[in-house]
Design a protein around this motif. Structure first.
Motif, short mmCIF file in Angstrom:
data_model
loop_
_atom_site.label_atom_id
_atom_site.label_comp_id
_atom_site.label_asym_id
_atom_site.label_seq_id
_atom_site.Cartn_x
_atom_site.Cartn_y
_atom_site.Cartn_z
N ARG A 253 19.80 39.55 6.20
CA ARG A 253 18.44 40.12 6.20
C ARG A 253 18.24 41.08 7.37
O ARG A 253 17.72 42.18 7.20
N LYS A 254 18.66 40.67 8.55
CA LYS A 254 18.48 41.48 9.75
C LYS A 254 19.25 42.80 9.65
O LYS A 254 18.69 43.88 9.87
N GLU A 255 20.53 42.73 9.31
CA GLU A 255 21.36 43.94 9.29
C GLU A 255 20.94 44.90 8.18
O GLU A 255 20.91 46.11 8.39
N LEU A 256 20.58 44.38 7.02
CA LEU A 256 20.13 45.27 5.95
C LEU A 256 18.76 45.86 6.26
O LEU A 256 18.50 47.03 5.98
N GLY A 257 17.88 45.06 6.87
CA GLY A 257 16.57 45.57 7.27
C GLY A 257 16.68 46.67 8.31
O GLY A 257 15.99 47.69 8.22
N GLU A 258 17.55 46.46 9.29
CA GLU A 258 17.74 47.45 10.35
C GLU A 258 18.37 48.74 9.85
O GLU A 258 18.24 49.78 10.49
N SER A 259 19.05 48.68 8.71
CA SER A 259 19.71 49.88 8.18
C SER A 259 18.70 50.92 7.71
O SER A 259 19.03 52.10 7.61
N LYS B 172 17.69 51.17 4.76
CA LYS B 172 17.93 51.42 3.33
C LYS B 172 17.18 50.45 2.43
O LYS B 172 17.13 50.65 1.22
N PHE B 173 16.62 49.40 3.03
CA PHE B 173 15.91 48.39 2.27
C PHE B 173 14.66 47.96 3.03
O PHE B 173 14.63 48.02 4.25
N ARG B 174 13.68 47.49 2.28
CA ARG B 174 12.54 46.81 2.88
C ARG B 174 12.76 45.33 2.56
O ARG B 174 12.57 44.89 1.42
N VAL B 175 13.22 44.58 3.53
CA VAL B 175 13.57 43.18 3.33
C VAL B 175 12.30 42.33 3.31
O VAL B 175 11.49 42.39 4.23
N LEU B 176 12.15 41.58 2.25
CA LEU B 176 10.96 40.76 2.05
C LEU B 176 11.14 39.37 2.65
O LEU B 176 12.25 38.85 2.74
N ASP B 177 10.02 38.76 3.00
CA ASP B 177 10.00 37.39 3.48
C ASP B 177 10.17 36.46 2.27
O ASP B 177 9.38 36.54 1.32
N ILE B 178 11.17 35.59 2.30
CA ILE B 178 11.41 34.69 1.17
C ILE B 178 10.67 33.37 1.30
O ILE B 178 10.75 32.51 0.41
N ALA B 179 9.91 33.18 2.38
CA ALA B 179 9.23 31.90 2.63
C ALA B 179 8.41 31.38 1.45
O ALA B 179 8.47 30.19 1.15
N PRO B 180 7.67 32.24 0.72
CA PRO B 180 6.86 31.72 -0.38
C PRO B 180 7.67 31.04 -1.50
O PRO B 180 7.14 30.21 -2.22
N VAL B 181 8.93 31.40 -1.66
CA VAL B 181 9.76 30.82 -2.74
C VAL B 181 10.97 30.07 -2.20
O VAL B 181 11.81 29.62 -2.97
N ASN B 182 11.05 29.93 -0.89
CA ASN B 182 12.26 29.35 -0.28
C ASN B 182 12.50 27.90 -0.72
O ASN B 182 13.64 27.52 -1.00
N ALA B 183 11.45 27.10 -0.80
CA ALA B 183 11.62 25.70 -1.22
C ALA B 183 12.16 25.63 -2.65
O ALA B 183 13.08 24.86 -2.94
N ALA B 184 11.61 26.46 -3.53
CA ALA B 184 12.09 26.50 -4.92
C ALA B 184 13.54 26.98 -4.98
O ALA B 184 14.35 26.45 -5.75
N ALA B 185 13.88 27.96 -4.16
CA ALA B 185 15.25 28.47 -4.13
C ALA B 185 16.23 27.39 -3.67
O ALA B 185 17.30 27.22 -4.24
N HIS B 186 15.84 26.66 -2.63
CA HIS B 186 16.71 25.60 -2.12
C HIS B 186 16.82 24.43 -3.10
O HIS B 186 17.79 23.69 -3.07
N GLY B 187 15.83 24.28 -3.99
CA GLY B 187 15.87 23.21 -4.98
C GLY B 187 16.64 23.58 -6.22
O GLY B 187 16.76 22.78 -7.15
N SER B 188 17.16 24.80 -6.27
CA SER B 188 17.90 25.29 -7.43
C SER B 188 19.31 25.66 -7.02
O SER B 188 19.57 25.95 -5.85
N ASN B 189 20.22 25.68 -7.97
CA ASN B 189 21.53 26.27 -7.74
C ASN B 189 21.39 27.71 -8.22
O ASN B 189 21.43 27.97 -9.43
N LEU B 190 21.19 28.64 -7.30
CA LEU B 190 20.90 30.02 -7.67
C LEU B 190 22.02 30.70 -8.43
O LEU B 190 21.80 31.70 -9.10
N GLN B 191 23.23 30.17 -8.34
CA GLN B 191 24.36 30.77 -9.05
C GLN B 191 24.46 30.28 -10.50
O GLN B 191 25.18 30.86 -11.29
N ALA B 192 23.75 29.21 -10.83
CA ALA B 192 23.90 28.63 -12.16
C ALA B 192 22.58 28.15 -12.75
O ALA B 192 22.55 27.18 -13.49
N CYS B 193 21.49 28.84 -12.42
CA CYS B 193 20.17 28.37 -12.88
C CYS B 193 19.63 29.22 -14.02
O CYS B 193 18.45 29.13 -14.35
N GLY B 194 20.45 30.06 -14.58
CA GLY B 194 20.01 30.86 -15.72
C GLY B 194 19.00 31.94 -15.39
O GLY B 194 18.13 32.24 -16.20
#
Length: 158
Positions: free
Chosen positions: A47-53, A55-77
């Motif tokens: 997040r830090k390195e891409l934001g500092e570049s 080239k991107f506006r890096v968003l805060d993931i806090a609002p969905v972080n709990a849901a993300a950690h509760g899922s397997n993001l690689q296999a959740c469809g």
């Protein structure tokens, strides 16, 4: 498309990386606190390195972080795309660290277009040694030489 719209960098959600531990140690002992901390640090580093570049506006993931950690993001469809969409992201990055042993590990990062679901780039680096330094160096390599490299993955301004 106006020059103003073109100048606005895409909004990017970078999720914390996940771990796939197929090592004997992982099978016997389960998750290690130092590796879990490294997963968080690697996500922060991306997040830090891409934001500092700029080239991107890096968003805060806090609002969905709990849901993300509760899922397997690689296999959740596609739940990763849904969560990134809830943040208003144009692009999203998920990733996984694969651990074969304390000596052999691999980091994989996946950049996707949130609107189409299309995989834009997959970047992978092997690392030798399970240390803070080896993880940070492999992550920095992927950001600099894959995600930010011209003609590799990230959409370039027209």
């Amino acid at each position: 498309m106006s020059a103003t719209a073109r100048a606005e960098p895409p909004k990017l959600a970078v999720f914390d990386l996940e771990m796939i531990d197929t090592s004997l140690q992982g099978e016997v002992s389960g998750p290690r606190a130092d590796e879990q901390a490294r997963l968080m640090h690697v996500g922060d580093q991306v997040r830090k390195e891409l934001g500092e570049s700029g080239k991107f506006r890096v968003l805060d993931i806090a609002p969905v972080n709990a849901a993300a950690h509760g899922s397997n993001l690689q296999a959740c469809g596609g739940c990763d795309l849904k969560l990134a969409g809830e943040l208003g992201a144009d692009l999203e990055i998920t990733g996984v660290v694969q651990k074969v042993s304390n000596l052999i590990l691999n980091i994989n990062l996946y950049l996707r277009d949130v609107h189409s679901g299309q995989l834009l780039a997959a970047a992978s680096a092997d690392m030798r040694g399970n240390t803070d330094e080896s993880w940070a160096r492999a992550t920095g390599y992927l950001v600099r030489n894959r995600l930010l490299a011209p003609n590799y993955g990230a959409p370039q301004p027209q």
